[in-house]
Write a protein that holds these residues in place. Structure first.
Motif, short mmCIF file in Angstrom:
data_model
loop_
_atom_site.label_atom_id
_atom_site.label_comp_id
_atom_site.label_asym_id
_atom_site.label_seq_id
_atom_site.Cartn_x
_atom_site.Cartn_y
_atom_site.Cartn_z
N GLU A 388 1.52 -6.16 -10.53
CA GLU A 388 0.68 -6.78 -9.52
C GLU A 388 0.01 -5.71 -8.65
N VAL A 389 -1.22 -6.01 -8.21
CA VAL A 389 -2.00 -5.06 -7.41
C VAL A 389 -1.79 -5.31 -5.92
N GLY A 390 -1.51 -4.25 -5.19
CA GLY A 390 -1.37 -4.31 -3.74
C GLY A 390 -1.62 -2.95 -3.15
N GLU A 391 -1.20 -2.74 -1.91
CA GLU A 391 -1.41 -1.45 -1.26
C GLU A 391 -0.24 -0.51 -1.55
N LEU A 392 -0.57 0.74 -1.88
CA LEU A 392 0.44 1.75 -2.14
C LEU A 392 1.00 2.27 -0.81
N VAL A 393 2.32 2.27 -0.69
CA VAL A 393 2.98 2.82 0.50
C VAL A 393 3.96 3.90 0.05
N ILE A 394 4.16 4.90 0.92
CA ILE A 394 4.91 6.10 0.55
C ILE A 394 5.85 6.51 1.67
N GLN A 395 7.00 7.02 1.28
CA GLN A 395 7.96 7.57 2.23
C GLN A 395 8.52 8.87 1.66
N GLY A 396 8.58 9.92 2.47
CA GLY A 396 9.12 11.19 1.99
C GLY A 396 8.98 12.27 3.03
N PRO A 397 9.58 13.44 2.79
CA PRO A 397 9.54 14.52 3.79
C PRO A 397 8.16 15.13 3.98
N GLN A 398 7.23 14.83 3.07
CA GLN A 398 5.88 15.39 3.17
C GLN A 398 4.94 14.52 4.01
N VAL A 399 5.39 13.33 4.46
CA VAL A 399 4.53 12.43 5.21
C VAL A 399 4.33 12.93 6.63
N MET A 400 3.09 12.93 7.08
CA MET A 400 2.68 13.50 8.36
C MET A 400 3.43 12.91 9.55
N ALA A 401 3.30 13.59 10.68
CA ALA A 401 3.88 13.11 11.94
C ALA A 401 2.97 12.09 12.61
N GLY A 402 1.71 12.02 12.22
CA GLY A 402 0.76 11.09 12.82
C GLY A 402 -0.60 11.73 12.93
N TYR A 403 -1.55 11.03 13.58
CA TYR A 403 -2.89 11.56 13.80
C TYR A 403 -2.97 12.18 15.20
N TRP A 404 -3.62 13.32 15.28
CA TRP A 404 -3.75 14.06 16.53
C TRP A 404 -4.50 13.22 17.59
#
Length: 548
Positions: A388-404
């Motif tokens: 099924e098609v949906g939005e890709l979500v990711i979790q891991g140590p490489q994921v940013m801290a947020g937007y400046w």
């Protein structure tokens, strides 16, 4: 809390590679000094025939750091690097980080308006750039917080430096008293502000910590576990772009291998360098590989097969291009794999593995230590089943801290520890993921959902088509309609109706383009990513001017 499926672990186990990876958090710049201690005489960089060893690299980083400290750089200060791939980029990048400075990667092709926005948004107090680019910086300097401008160049120091500037190579030309040691918390302290550029609207600074970048370097090194294939990395992807920064520069330093630095992609020059140096690993973007396939400098499979491993990222690899490389490389031992990443994840999250099947059209399996799932777009909380098609979500140590300085956009993108990518995807029964399209690029015509990539894949099958981009443009009756922008192969001619008919034979009628515009070239980002948004903006401007 999302419950994510992990069938991709079977691929790791069958290939004898551990998906679990133990990453000891370290400041990113320690990679340089670790490699220099272990391999001091190993060549770190080759730049137009000039070689720099790891011992020399470490020495230059120390001297540059000392000079930047003398110039007032302190922990937390931002430093804009507006340089093409060259040794000075590498020196400045790791030196600034060793002081706790935050590197702001800046595209050398930026015009004044873009430079001013990025310097002001980041609050950069220093910029390091080419002497030839100084006029642009000069024009905006008074409107920015820039205190120091450092210049370098490929043809030596000018007789007279322009304005109130400093010659960067002088910083590492002499020994200096090392700067005081700076305590850095890898998990909290920022290393890079990586601005999302060009494809999704307003440019935002993704806050990448030392741990984010260090972890992604370790993940990449672990995933590509054949050391022979990483011995000489073709480094033509710009280091100011997150893909080149990690998969060329940081990977090379993490594995104590060699970067073959190339400031600009020119097919003839790349062919010559491959013939001369025999690079073993070539990360690139699809437009590079399209250009190579259509370049007379690459005449037969031997030109391609001297590279042991190609990796495509930065945008979807058209199926026809992948199959063409498969045919060229058949029986040679060389491979072409496709991966996926984004600025917000340092960038790599997925790739087709050498220890499992290489599935064309797929971005592969999640990286070691990376969780991924496909969720419904209505709530973003329900994990969808296989297919099924949906939005890709990711979790891991490489994921940013947020937007400046953008808490609202951070909250929209980071939810309960998951990165919501904005990409529509599906997963197969083996745990391989497939990007269907950008959520924002979805075309809704007459109530039908149309994914541009599906139409583009068909256009790439046409023997006369070299490049193609499909976009949704306003339509009074259907709301949106499908328009294709096409670059034909050299010497070829085709008509709009010919390509429309070709698509109608292979797609449902509502998916086929209603218009085709032929162009000499298509708008691309600095790394070669095709910019669909630019084409849509052009269409909207035409409508505005026509009064419709």
């Amino acid at each position: 809390m999302l419950n994510f499926p992990k069938p991709y672990l079977k691929i790791y186990e069958s290939g004898g590679v551990d998906w679990q990876i133990n990453i000891e958090p370290k400041p990113l710049h320690t990679l340089v000094f670790d490699s220099a201690r272990k391999n001091p005489e190993k060549t770190a960089m080759i730049f137009y025939g000039h070689k720099v060893t790891y011992a020399q690299l470490a020495g230059c980083v120390v001297r540059v750091a000392a000079a930047l400290y003398e110039l007032g750089l302190r922990k937390g200060d931002r430093v804009a690097l507006m340089l093409p791939n060259c040794p000075d980029f590498v020196f400045a990048y790791y030196a600034a980080m060793s002081l706790g400075g935050i590197v702001v990667n800046t595209n050398p092709m930026y015009v004044e308006r873009e430079i001013e926005h990025q310097v002001n948004d980041s609050g950069s107090k220093m910029i390091i750039t080419l002497v030839d680019l100084y006029p642009r910086v000069k024009n905006v300097r008074d409107n920015t917080p820039l205190e120091k401008v450092l210049l370098t160049g490929f043809t030596g120091k000018p007789e007279a430096l322009p304005g109130d500037t400093i010659w960067f190579p002088d910083l590492y030309a002499v020994d200096r008293t090392p700067a005081p040691a700076v305590e850095i918390d890898p998990a909290r302290d920022l290393a890079v502000l990586q601005y999302t550029g060009g494809t999704t609207g307003v440019s935002k600074g993704a806050m990448l910590t030392h741990l984010n970048l260090y972890a992604n370097s370790m993940q990449t090194n672990h995933f590509f576990n054949n050391d022979a294939k990483k011995q000489l990395i073709m480094s033509v992807l710009p280091f100011f772009h997150v893909y080149g920064m990690t998969c060329c520069m940081n990977l090379a330093v993490a594995s104590a291998t060699t970067m073959l630095l190339v400031p600009r992609f020119v097919p003839g020059e790349i062919a010559q360098l491959i013939s001369q140096y025999k690079p073993t690993f070539f990360p690139g973007v699809p437009t590079m590989f399209v250009a190579m396939l259509n370049s007379p400098e690459f005449k037969d499979y031997k030109d391609y097969a001297s590279v042991m491993a190609y990796n495509s990222g930065g945008g979807p690899l058209p199926l026809e291009i992948g199959y063409s490389f498969d045919k060229l490389l058949e029986g040679t031992g060389s491979t072409m794999t496709e991966g996926y990443g984004l600025s917000e994840s340092s960038p790599v999250t997925h790739c087709n593995p050498e220890f499992g099947p290489n599935k064309r059209g797929s971005i592969g399996v999640p990286y070691p230590g990376t969780h991924a799932a496909v969720v419904d777009i209505e709530t973003g909380t329900r994990v969808l089943p296989v297919g099924e098609v949906g939005e890709l979500v990711i979790q891991g140590p490489q994921v940013m801290a947020g937007y400046w300085n953008r808490p609202e956009q951070t909250a929209q993108t980071l939810k309960n520890g998951w990165l919501y990518t904005g990409d529509m995807a599906r997963m197969d029964e083996d745990g391989y993921f497939y990007i269907v399209d950008r959520k924002k690029d979805l075309i809704i015509a007459g109530g039908y959902n149309i994914y541009p990539r599906e139409v583009e894949e068909v256009l790439f099958e046409h023997a006369k088509v070299q490049e193609a981009v499909v976009a949704g443009v306003p339509d009074a009756y259907r709301g949106e309609t499908v328009k294709a922008y096409v670059v034909l192969k050299e010497g070829q001619t085709a008509t709009e109706q010919e390509l429309i008919a070709f698509c109608r034979e292979r797609l449902a009628p509502y998916k086929a383009p209603k218009a085709v515009e032929f162009r000499q070239e298509l708008p691309k980002s600095a790394v070669g990513k095709l910019l669909r948004r630019k084409l849509v903006e052009e269409e909207l401007k035409k409508l505005e001017q026509s009064g419709k």
